[in-house]
Design an enzyme around this catalytic site. Structure first.
Site, PDB file in Angstrom:
ATOM      1  N   ASP A 240      -6.821   4.185  -4.690  1.00 44.89           N
ATOM      2  CA  ASP A 240      -7.550   4.029  -3.429  1.00 44.89           C
ATOM      3  C   ASP A 240      -8.237   5.392  -3.229  1.00 44.89           C
ATOM      4  O   ASP A 240      -8.440   6.126  -4.211  1.00 44.89           O
ATOM      5  CB  ASP A 240      -6.585   3.679  -2.277  1.00 44.89           C
ATOM      6  CG  ASP A 240      -7.305   3.192  -1.019  1.00 44.89           C
ATOM      7  OD1 ASP A 240      -7.655   2.009  -0.936  1.00 44.89           O
ATOM      8  OD2 ASP A 240      -7.530   4.011  -0.097  1.00 44.89           O
TER       9      ASP A 240
ATOM     10  N   GLY B  21     -20.252   7.298   1.752  1.00 42.51           N
ATOM     11  CA  GLY B  21     -19.293   7.645   0.705  1.00 42.51           C
ATOM     12  C   GLY B  21     -20.038   8.040  -0.568  1.00 42.51           C
ATOM     13  O   GLY B  21     -21.267   7.875  -0.672  1.00 42.51           O
TER      14      GLY B  21
ATOM     15  N   GLY C 172     -17.757   8.099  -3.654  1.00 41.49           N
ATOM     16  CA  GLY C 172     -16.683   7.942  -4.638  1.00 41.49           C
ATOM     17  C   GLY C 172     -16.899   6.719  -5.509  1.00 41.49           C
ATOM     18  O   GLY C 172     -17.997   6.173  -5.622  1.00 41.49           O
ATOM     19  N   ASN C 173     -15.816   6.280  -6.093  1.00 46.12           N
ATOM     20  CA  ASN C 173     -15.822   5.186  -7.040  1.00 46.12           C
ATOM     21  C   ASN C 173     -16.450   3.897  -6.490  1.00 46.12           C
ATOM     22  O   ASN C 173     -17.227   3.217  -7.165  1.00 46.12           O
ATOM     23  CB  ASN C 173     -14.352   4.954  -7.433  1.00 46.12           C
ATOM     24  CG  ASN C 173     -14.184   3.810  -8.361  1.00 46.12           C
ATOM     25  OD1 ASN C 173     -13.730   2.760  -7.960  1.00 46.12           O
ATOM     26  ND2 ASN C 173     -14.590   3.989  -9.599  1.00 46.12           N
ATOM     27  N   VAL C 174     -16.120   3.588  -5.235  1.00 49.69           N
ATOM     28  CA  VAL C 174     -16.591   2.340  -4.634  1.00 49.69           C
ATOM     29  C   VAL C 174     -18.095   2.402  -4.369  1.00 49.69           C
ATOM     30  O   VAL C 174     -18.858   1.491  -4.724  1.00 49.69           O
ATOM     31  CB  VAL C 174     -15.785   2.078  -3.338  1.00 49.69           C
ATOM     32  CG1 VAL C 174     -16.376   0.924  -2.557  1.00 49.69           C
ATOM     33  CG2 VAL C 174     -14.315   1.813  -3.673  1.00 49.69           C
ATOM     34  N   ALA C 175     -18.549   3.518  -3.777  1.00 51.39           N
ATOM     35  CA  ALA C 175     -19.975   3.713  -3.491  1.00 51.39           C
ATOM     36  C   ALA C 175     -20.770   3.697  -4.809  1.00 51.39           C
ATOM     37  O   ALA C 175     -21.851   3.105  -4.893  1.00 51.39           O
ATOM     38  CB  ALA C 175     -20.185   5.033  -2.766  1.00 51.39           C
ATOM     39  N   TRP C 176     -20.201   4.303  -5.817  1.00 47.96           N
ATOM     40  CA  TRP C 176     -20.839   4.365  -7.141  1.00 47.96           C
ATOM     41  C   TRP C 176     -21.096   2.966  -7.706  1.00 47.96           C
ATOM     42  O   TRP C 176     -22.214   2.632  -8.114  1.00 47.96           O
ATOM     43  CB  TRP C 176     -19.937   5.204  -8.070  1.00 47.96           C
ATOM     44  CG  TRP C 176     -20.242   5.149  -9.529  1.00 47.96           C
ATOM     45  CD1 TRP C 176     -21.268   5.768 -10.163  1.00 47.96           C
ATOM     46  CD2 TRP C 176     -19.500   4.443 -10.532  1.00 47.96           C
ATOM     47  NE1 TRP C 176     -21.214   5.504 -11.505  1.00 47.96           N
ATOM     48  CE2 TRP C 176     -20.142   4.703 -11.757  1.00 47.96           C
ATOM     49  CE3 TRP C 176     -18.356   3.632 -10.511  1.00 47.96           C
ATOM     50  CZ2 TRP C 176     -19.679   4.160 -12.961  1.00 47.96           C
ATOM     51  CZ3 TRP C 176     -17.888   3.101 -11.708  1.00 47.96           C
ATOM     52  CH2 TRP C 176     -18.543   3.360 -12.912  1.00 47.96           C
TER      53      TRP C 176
ATOM     54  N   LYS D 252       0.861  -1.194   0.000  1.00 46.28           N
ATOM     55  CA  LYS D 252       0.000   0.000   0.000  1.00 46.28           C
ATOM     56  C   LYS D 252       0.884   1.226   0.000  1.00 46.28           C
ATOM     57  O   LYS D 252       2.031   1.172   0.470  1.00 46.28           O
ATOM     58  CB  LYS D 252      -0.882   0.024   1.246  1.00 46.28           C
ATOM     59  CG  LYS D 252      -2.146   0.832   1.076  1.00 46.28           C
ATOM     60  CD  LYS D 252      -3.235  -0.003   0.421  1.00 46.28           C
ATOM     61  CE  LYS D 252      -4.431   0.828   0.028  1.00 46.28           C
ATOM     62  NZ  LYS D 252      -5.535  -0.028  -0.435  1.00 46.28           N
TER      63      LYS D 252
HETATM   64  O1  2IT Z   1      -8.064  -1.537  -1.078  1.00 47.29           O
HETATM   65  C1  2IT Z   1      -7.906  -2.041  -2.199  1.00 47.29           C
HETATM   66  O2  2IT Z   1      -7.986  -3.255  -2.382  1.00 47.29           O
HETATM   67  C2  2IT Z   1      -7.606  -1.142  -3.312  1.00 47.29           C
HETATM   68  N1  2IT Z   1      -7.526   0.061  -3.103  1.00 47.29           N
HETATM   69  C3  2IT Z   1      -7.342  -1.703  -4.684  1.00 47.29           C
HETATM   70  C4  2IT Z   1      -5.941  -2.144  -4.813  1.00 47.29           C
HETATM   71  C5  2IT Z   1      -5.539  -2.590  -6.195  1.00 47.29           C
HETATM   72  O3  2IT Z   1      -4.335  -2.875  -6.341  1.00 47.29           O
HETATM   73  O4  2IT Z   1      -6.352  -2.656  -7.095  1.00 47.29           O
END
Ligand code: 2IT
Length: 444
Positions: A164, A235, A237-241, A124
């Site tokens: 992220d 949220g 963002g991308n994930v909530a979307w 990360k």
């Molecule tokens: O928390 C996660 O799994 C991500 N932000 C995606 C990480 C990735 O390498 O696609």
């Protein structure tokens, strides 16, 4: 392994790294029995080696704003564990970023990536950069400066970052442009790339879609489905979307989204154009959801979290520890049936305890949100083969990966009475793969 001794030693070594210590404690408490059952783990010092990152790169990121003023941010890459593949995990750009947060995320990524069944180690990175109110050109200069250091330690077979919080398609583009210039090669060194230059179809939607596929499996264990369920999402963002899109497609009604400014309650359901509007909120660089209420006439609750709303399913999609013990009690009072972390470690340990105690189906982030990194893994495969799969092919693979992760959680998390502890199941399944690989490869 003695959990308390291990945790005491770690607290002494890394005082104040609360998120990292929280993430480690959750894993070691749930794997203690399987660990102690196999003498090879202790003999190889597996847990002592697993809780420390292989290495951490820290660097400064100087950049100039549009008025010519110089700013200096901190940059990091935590290469946590490479036992089963190249380091893999996102970059987070947010003012809250510090080493504790990146170590917790990197640690979780090890097990999440193992669960995907694809060959990816855990890593990360990120920066305390705050994009709020910044122009696209400022974001570009920041990303270029960040890559000027990061490129030294990444590569398609060593470490493959992605997005992220605060890092989406735009930022990956700027980062990739600079990497390409420095390394003089066009390779799959980052995932989440644009579709015209090596990205994978379905990667933008994948974290949210994967989470909904996982929850679908959880509901199926009770003979239930998304049809007619009300879903509270945090949220925007991308994930909530992605989660809102797929939940709506499967017949649920999404009634909330949220930002640092408060939450939106839309009793008519967030669907169609309203879901597209989330992308606009994100690209504005304002980090607020209030404008939704002007656009679509829904309620805005300033400074509040969506967990006070009555719903069948709650999906934290924002950030770590965004749902605490009191929020969990409120949700239980309102008869929530299922909570799944789409954000990483979205719930505090107190909240998780409340859900488990009240037999609310609970899915932990490292299983629920693994579809994002899994599809990054699929992007890496396509890059290596120098071809692109259709959206249907990627989606089908993602769907089957999520089903397999659910099965693994059930296999290792089901107790004698038939109740599945998904936290335990996910941790054990992920741990065994990594630990066995570490045993095979010797003490390095
Ligand atoms: O928390 C996660 O799994 C991500 N932000 C995606 C990480 C990735 O390498 O696609």
């Amino acid at each position: 392994m003695n959990v308390e001794k291990l945790m005491n030693d770690l607290e002494k070594k890394h005082p104040g790294e609360v998120e990292y210590l929280q993430a480690v404690r959750e894993v070691v408490e749930t794997i203690e029995d399987v660990y102690n059952d196999n003498p090879l783990y202790d003999a190889n010092g597996i847990i002592e080696r697993l809780v420390e990152p292989d290495r951490i790169l820290t660097f400064k990121v100087p950049w100039t704003d549009d008025s010519g003023k110089v700013h200096v941010n901190l940059g990091y890459r935590v290469q946590f564990n490479g036992a089963i593949g190249p380091y893999k995990g996102g970059l987070r750009f947010h003012p809250s970023v510090n080493l504790s947060i990146l170590k917790f995320l990197g640690f979780e990524q090890i097990f999440k990536n193992a669960l995907t069944t694809l060959p990816m180690g855990g890593g990360k990175g990120g920066s305390d950069f705050n994009a709020k109110g910044r122009s696209d050109r400022e974001i570009m200069r920041f990303c270029q400066s960040f890559m000027l250091e990061l490129w030294k330690v990444i590569g398609p077979n060593t470490d493959v970052p992605a997005g992220d919080i605060g890092v989406g398609g735009r930022e990956i583009g700027f980062l990739y442009g600079m990497y390409k210039k420095l390394a003089c090669e066009h390779t799959g060194v980052l995932t989440g790339k644009g579709l015209k230059w090596g990205g994978s179809l379905v990667r933008p939607e994948a974290t949210g879609f994967g989470a909904i596929y996982f929850v679908k499996e959880m509901l199926a264990t009770k003979g239930d489905s998304f049809k007619g369920k009300t879903v509270a999402i945090s949220g925007f963002g991308n994930v909530a979307w992605g989660a809102a899109l797929k939940a709506t497609e499967l017949g649920a009604k999404v009634i909330t989204i949220s930002g640092p400014d408060g939450y939106i309650y839309d009793k008519d359901g967030i669907s169609g154009k309203k879901i597209d509007y989330m992308l606009q909120l994100r690209s504005s660089n304002e980090d607020i959801v209030k404008p939704y209420s002007f656009e679509f006439g829904a309620e805005f609750h300033q400074g509040k979290k969506p967990w006070e709303v009555k719903c069948d399913i709650a999906l934290p999609c924002a950030t770590q520890n965004e749902l605490n013990g009191d929020d969990a009690k409120k949700l239980v009072e309102n008869k929530v049936m299922l909570v799944a972390e789409v954000s990483n470690m979205g719930c505090t340990p107190e909240a998780v305890e409340v859900f488990l105690e009240h037999k609310v189906l609970f899915g932990p982030g490292k299983a629920v949100n693994a579809g994002g990194v899994a599809t990054s893994g699929l992007e890496m495969t396509q890059n290596s083969m120098k071809l692109s799969w259709s959206a249907e092919e990627v989606d089908e693979k993602l769907h089957s990966i999520m089903k397999n992760i659910h099965e693994a959680c059930v296999k290792y998390g089901k107790d004698a009475s038939g109740i599945v502890n998904y936290v335990k199941g996910a941790n054990i399944a992920g741990f065994l793969k990594v630990a066995d690989a570490m045993v095979d490869q010797g003490i390095v």
